[in-house]
Design an enzyme around this catalytic site. Structure first.
Site, PDB file in Angstrom:
ATOM      1  N   GLY A   1       0.834  -1.194   0.000  1.00  0.00           N
ATOM      2  CA  GLY A   1       0.000   0.000   0.000  1.00  0.00           C
ATOM      3  C   GLY A   1       0.866   1.240   0.000  1.00  0.00           C
ATOM      4  O   GLY A   1       1.943   1.289  -0.591  1.00  0.00           O
ATOM      5  N   SER A   2       0.393   2.214   0.754  1.00  0.00           N
ATOM      6  CA  SER A   2       0.994   3.558   0.670  1.00  0.00           C
ATOM      7  C   SER A   2       2.472   3.573   1.057  1.00  0.00           C
ATOM      8  O   SER A   2       3.205   4.481   0.684  1.00  0.00           O
ATOM      9  CB  SER A   2       0.251   4.505   1.590  1.00  0.00           C
ATOM     10  OG  SER A   2      -1.123   4.416   1.338  1.00  0.00           O
ATOM     11  N   ILE A   3       2.900   2.596   1.850  1.00  0.00           N
ATOM     12  CA  ILE A   3       4.306   2.598   2.246  1.00  0.00           C
ATOM     13  C   ILE A   3       5.196   2.643   1.010  1.00  0.00           C
ATOM     14  O   ILE A   3       6.259   3.255   0.996  1.00  0.00           O
ATOM     15  CB  ILE A   3       4.615   1.354   3.089  1.00  0.00           C
ATOM     16  CG1 ILE A   3       3.963   1.491   4.457  1.00  0.00           C
ATOM     17  CG2 ILE A   3       6.106   1.159   3.247  1.00  0.00           C
ATOM     18  CD1 ILE A   3       4.083   0.268   5.298  1.00  0.00           C
ATOM     19  N   PHE A   4       4.691   2.015  -0.068  1.00  0.00           N
ATOM     20  CA  PHE A   4       5.495   1.909  -1.271  1.00  0.00           C
ATOM     21  C   PHE A   4       5.707   3.268  -1.942  1.00  0.00           C
ATOM     22  O   PHE A   4       6.553   3.399  -2.818  1.00  0.00           O
ATOM     23  CB  PHE A   4       4.810   0.947  -2.245  1.00  0.00           C
ATOM     24  CG  PHE A   4       5.776   0.143  -3.051  1.00  0.00           C
ATOM     25  CD1 PHE A   4       6.551  -0.833  -2.459  1.00  0.00           C
ATOM     26  CD2 PHE A   4       5.937   0.383  -4.415  1.00  0.00           C
ATOM     27  CE1 PHE A   4       7.441  -1.569  -3.194  1.00  0.00           C
ATOM     28  CE2 PHE A   4       6.836  -0.346  -5.156  1.00  0.00           C
ATOM     29  CZ  PHE A   4       7.593  -1.328  -4.551  1.00  0.00           C
ATOM     30  N   LYS A   5       4.945   4.255  -1.490  1.00  0.00           N
ATOM     31  CA  LYS A   5       5.072   5.578  -2.115  1.00  0.00           C
ATOM     32  C   LYS A   5       6.451   6.184  -1.875  1.00  0.00           C
ATOM     33  O   LYS A   5       6.887   7.058  -2.614  1.00  0.00           O
ATOM     34  CB  LYS A   5       3.982   6.512  -1.577  1.00  0.00           C
ATOM     35  CG  LYS A   5       2.606   6.162  -2.135  1.00  0.00           C
ATOM     36  CD  LYS A   5       1.503   6.911  -1.426  1.00  0.00           C
ATOM     37  CE  LYS A   5       0.157   6.413  -1.928  1.00  0.00           C
ATOM     38  NZ  LYS A   5      -0.950   6.860  -1.076  1.00  0.00           N
TER      39      LYS A   5
END
Lengths: 409, 591
Positions: B295-299
């Site tokens: 999820g957003s961690i990959f941003k």
């Protein structure tokens, strides 16, 4: 025969006894550790005792070697009394409650061993005096009576091995003394009947015979010992496992240090070791027999033949038992088996034999030489064999036979 | 010779002596042939008199970095029955077997059925390991037929603590899971082997032993794990477990600069002392064996790539389409609709649309390269068994939609270790470290460091990490998604992730809520990951995982007495801020 050649006999005897003593002591050390630990916890228990007896025996051997022979020769009473004395000692273990041993303090003494020697001494003396009336059957009276007494007393100790050895010695000495063949045949017949009776009297002996000739039967019971003996010998191979590396003594082979010590020799030193031991027993026996030809007088002659054959018989019986050729009967191997009195008596015998050899090989005067009656009949070094073999080589002394005239002997 | 009378007694003696000699020669020859036959030609086969004896060695211990014993081996005894001895005894005492069984039943407290089952001939193994009191009792009875074997029993003094990390061993002392499995060869050592002769009664004779192989005790493993940190992590995860009732929580604390794992735990946990009582599912170390969509961690990958490539600056405006954007044939949504955000705000607010726009600026190939640089899609090489590489498809396998999914952490699968390693690169100034659990091996007096300080590969520049850290610091503040991760006085950076789980090919309402954060502190570069699988009652990483992260970090700082930069340690520790922070979490109020 030159003096140089004569001295060879003496040295041969010396070398043989030295080798057997050294080898024997080493084998005692090796073979007795297992039973010693089992019995007392001290692995050197038997060995220490053996050394003690060795020292004692060495002393006795030296004494007999130096002073004993002439006294024995001259004094008939000593022989008779020592024989009767040893006969009296024979039943003592019964009163002490032990089977075969008289135990005094830390020492145990087996009178049966003593009897072997005193009986031969007695016989040698007896035959010396009755040799020239050999054809009279009454001459056999005392030897046979004393033999029967010994046999009877030995039965209380359940000792068949000593019986066989004494019987063989008696037979051999009578044979050499020139008893007529019919007497000998009769005696042999009686002896065999006696043997059969003795075997039948004691059931354990029957079982031993069965186990000796049918070794596959009852492997964990009566047949265990012969079976283990074969395994022990077989595991030695050519060169053995190495001194002290044997496993059979670790309670696999019962009585490994006494009645089966030759198997231990076979296991630890292989065929090489057993052959060496065999060879030196051959040397000892044949030296004794050869001494009988060269000895100074009749007494020494019979004594040398008797002692030499005594070593031979003991070896043959022991090895025969180990090889399972004959039933187990508890015969020790001289110098190799643990057993103080046996060692002592063997050393004394050896001392006497050496004394005879010294007398015969290093005569102190010309009279000495002339006294020995058989010197004129010295067999010429006539080897039939050599005639057909132009290659010159020394025939081993134990294969050097003279011709036997078949007409009368 | 012939001139002598043949009847002469001396000649008879001579002749008979010759006969005697020949007879003796014959007999000696018979003996010699017998010897040759028995010793060389047909030697009797000897049964095995020498036994191989294996000397079991103790398995190495597992210690934490301070020397606390996490796993050790204690000598124990197993019990066998020897039916041969029992039969021997039965000859004397016919009822012996019943007596023996009665004793066993009484001491071992076994039922009749059990006892019948284990005492069945011919190989009755009654117990593989006895307790010490049972052993003592049985030994004192001295009953023949009881055979005790010496074994080593594995004991984990702290039970479930770090269970997933340590793993456990099987009945034969072989490692089955975790470090016990991974370092099995090192831990188990080498059993000694010797040949010992038996005597005629079957007893061994140790003094004649021939040693073929000396026993080498197993080496001790010294972990990078810190007992205190591990306890803190376990306790906080337990609280989170009770609060959110998730399927699984994973927490990792790592030293960002070296890659040392300081603590690693999963919930639910199990006790390795009796691992067989829980299903296999619980025994997996899900930090490495499972992957999830980050999820957003990959941003952070997209953001780091943009900064590194110099495509954006902090204040660059990006239009976020008011929360709804049709791109590449799909609708893309934001949780909260935004208008124009700066680059910084895109990350802080965690706008999907903004991030995808950044990714489109980069292009597929560059994005993929950066994903690889951060170590996604490949094994981290951590020394824990069962690691999976995760999912990162190469660019030519991407669909047209992938460029809008990968940047926001969809269509990729990472394991927790990969996630924390990527974040560690931001914390340590741009290096991709190698995570590891074991610090060194100790055997005898020697220490063998397992991971020499290799220069880790630099994946992004230090400047980028500084800039990104300043952005991620704001994530963990009141304006970001993880306000509950903030610790007043400390610079806490991090990124939340709330990934919907794919169930039957569709994104479901179930999520993996996670938070990876780090402390921006010159003395301690700690990275902490908290990942909650299917929390109940709340969904967002900022709500579920961030508070757990914060509590863990706070307690670690307390235990380390680490003051914020430029302040006095004592004041911070005893000050009210911390306590108030904890109260806030427990009452679930917004700060």
């Amino acid at each position: 025969m030159s003096l140089r050649k004569r001295s060879r006999l003496y040295y041969r005897l010396c070398v043989a006894s030295a080798v057997l003593l050294i080898l024997g002591t080493t084998v005692v050390l090796s073979s007795s550790t297992g039973p010693a630990i089992e019995k007392t916890g001290n692995p050197l228990y038997y060995f220490q005792r053996h050394l003690l007896w060795l020292a004692l025996g060495g002393l006795a051997m030296a004494l007999f070697n130096r002073f004993g022979l002439r006294r024995l020769e001259k004094d008939k009473k000593i022989l008779i009394f020592s024989f009767i004395g040893s006969l009296c000692l024979l039943p003592v273990p019964i009163f002490l409650g032990t089977l075969r041993w008289i135990i005094v303090g830390p020492f145990s003494f087996q009178p049966a061993e003593l009897v072997k020697l005193t009986f031969i001494l007695f016989l040698a003396d007896y035959l010396r005096r009755h040799r020239y009336t050999r054809k009279q059957i009454r001459n056999l009276f005392w030897p046979v009576v004393s033999f029967l007494v010994i046999t009877l007393l030995l039965q209380f100790q359940r000792d068949l091995g000593t019986f066989v050895i004494i019987f063989l010695s008696l037979g051999l000495l009578l044979f050499l003394a020139g008893q007529p063949r019919r007497h000998l045949a009769f005696m042999t017949g009686c002896g065999l009947v006696l043997l059969v009776i003795l075997i039948l009297l004691f059931p354990y002996r029957r079982e031993r015979i069965v186990s000796a000739f049918l070794p596959g039967k009852d492997l964990m019971g009566k047949g265990y010992q012969p079976f283990q003996s074969k395994i022990t010998l077989g595991s030695g191979g050519w060169l053995g496992r190495g001194m002290g590396a044997g496993l059979a003594k670790l309670l696999y082979l019962p009585e490994a240090h006494k009645d089966y010590v030759y198997a231990i020799v076979g296991e630890e030193m292989g065929l090489l070791g057993t052959s060496v031991v065999l060879f030196f027993f051959v040397v000892l026996t044949f030296s004794g027999l050869e001494l009988a030809l060269r000895a100074r007088n009749d007494f020494q002659r019979f004594l040398a033949a008797g002692i030499g054959s005594l070593f031979g018989f003991q070896f043959l019986l022991h090895a025969g038992v180990v090889l399972c050729l004959i039933p187990a009967k508890g015969t020790t191997l001289p110098f190799f088996s643990v057993g103080g009195s046996s060692l002592l008596i063997n050393l004394v015998s050896l001392g006497i034999l050496l004394a005879i050899a010294r007398d015969a090989c290093f005569p102190s005067s010309l009279e000495d030489l002339q006294e020995s009656s058989l010197l004129h009949y010295e067999a010429p070094a006539r080897m039939v064999w050599r005639r057909y073999h132009p290659v010159r080589f020394r025939v081993p002394f134990f294969l050097r036979y003279s011709k036997i005239s078949s007409r009368r002997w | 010779m012939n001139n002598i009378q043949s009847t002469s007694i001396d000649q008879i003696f001579l002749q008979r002596m010759e006969v005697t000699r020949r007879v003796f020669t014959f007999l000696f020859a018979v003996i010699f042939l017998g010897l040759v036959y028995r010793q060389v030609l047909r030697p009797a086969a000897a049964p095995g008199k020498i036994v191989r004896v294996e000397v079991p060695v103790a398995r190495g211990r597992i210690l934490d970095r301070t020397g606390t014993v996490l796993a050790t081996s204690v000598p124990g005894y197993g019990l066998y029955l020897d039916y041969w001895e029992i039969r021997q005894q039965e000859k004397k005492e016919p009822e012996y077997l019943f007596r023996l069984k009665a004793t066993l039943k009484q001491v071992l407290r076994m039922s009749d059925d059990q006892l019948e089952k284990v005492t069945r001939p011919p190989y009755p193994l009654v117990r593989r390991s006895l307790s010490l009191s049972e052993y003592e009792q049985l030994r004192k009875t001295g009953l023949p037929g009881l055979v005790f074997t010496q074994t080593h029993q594995r004991v984990y003094p702290f039970g479930p603590l770090a269970a997933h990390l340590i793993g456990f061993v099987g009945d034969e002392g072989e490692g089955l899971e975790g470090l016990e499995l991974f370092y099995d060869s090192v831990l188990k050592g080498k059993d000694g082997l010797s040949m010992v002769p038996r005597d005629g009664q079957g007893r061994l004779i140790p003094s004649l032993e021939k040693v073929l192989a000396r026993p080498e005790p197993g080496a001790d493993l010294v972990l990078t794990v810190d007992f205190t940190f591990q306890s803190i992590l376990e306790e906080e995860l337990e609280k989170g477990q009770q609060l959110f009732q998730p399927l699984n929580i994973t927490g990792i604390v790592m030293d960002a600069s070296s890659g040392e794992i300081l603590a690693l735990a999963n919930r639910p946990a199990y006790d390795p002392n009796c691992f067989f009582r829980v299903p296999g599912e619980y025994r997996r170390n899900k930090a490495v064996t499972d992957y999830f969509e980050p999820g957003s961690i990959f941003k952070i990958v997209t953001a780091a790539a943009c900064l590194e490539e110099g495509r954006v600056h902090l204040g660059q405006p990006i239009f976020c389409e008011n929360g709804r954007w049709y791109v590449r044939g799909h609708w893309l949504h934001d949780v909260h609709p935004y208008g124009t955000l700066t680059f910084e705000e895109v990350i802080i607010k965690s706008s999907n649309i903004g991030t995808v726009k950044l990714a489109l600026m980069l292009g597929e190939e560059t994005l993929y390269q950066y994903c690889r640089r951060f170590g996604f899609g490949e094994l981290t090489g951590i020394d824990i068994p069962g690691e999976i590489p995760g999912v990162l498809r190469p660019v030519n396998d991407w669909s047209g939609y992938s460029i809008t999914a990968v940047p926001i952490g969809q269509e990729v699968g990472i394991n927790a270790i990969q996630g924390i390693r990527a974040m560690a690169a931001l914390a340590n100034g741009g290096f991709l470290v190698r995570p590891h659990v074991v610090k060194e091996l100790r055997s005898g007096g020697n220490c063998t460091p397992l991971y020499r300080e290799k220069e880790p590969a630099r994946i992004i520049s230090e400047k980028t990490t500084q800039v990104l850290s300043s952005i991620l610091e704001k994530v963990a503040s009141s304006e970001g998604t993880a306000a509950r991760a903030s610790l007043p006085g400390y610079r806490v950076c991090g990124k939340t992730g709330t990934a919907q789980k794919v169930i039957n090919g569709r994104y479901s309402s179930r999520v993996v809520a996670s938070f990876i954060g780090y402390l921006y502190h010159p003395e301690a570069k700690l990275v902490i990951l908290v990942s909650v699988d299917e929390p109940r009652g709340a969904q967002y990483g900022g709500v579920v995982a961030a508070p757990i992260f914060r509590n863990i970090l706070w307690r670690i700082l307390q235990s380390r007495k680490l003051a914020p930069e430029g302040t006095d340690a004592l004041q911070t520790i005893t000050g009210v801020n911390g306590d108030r922070g904890r109260d806030r979490l427990l009452t679930k109020k917004r700060p």
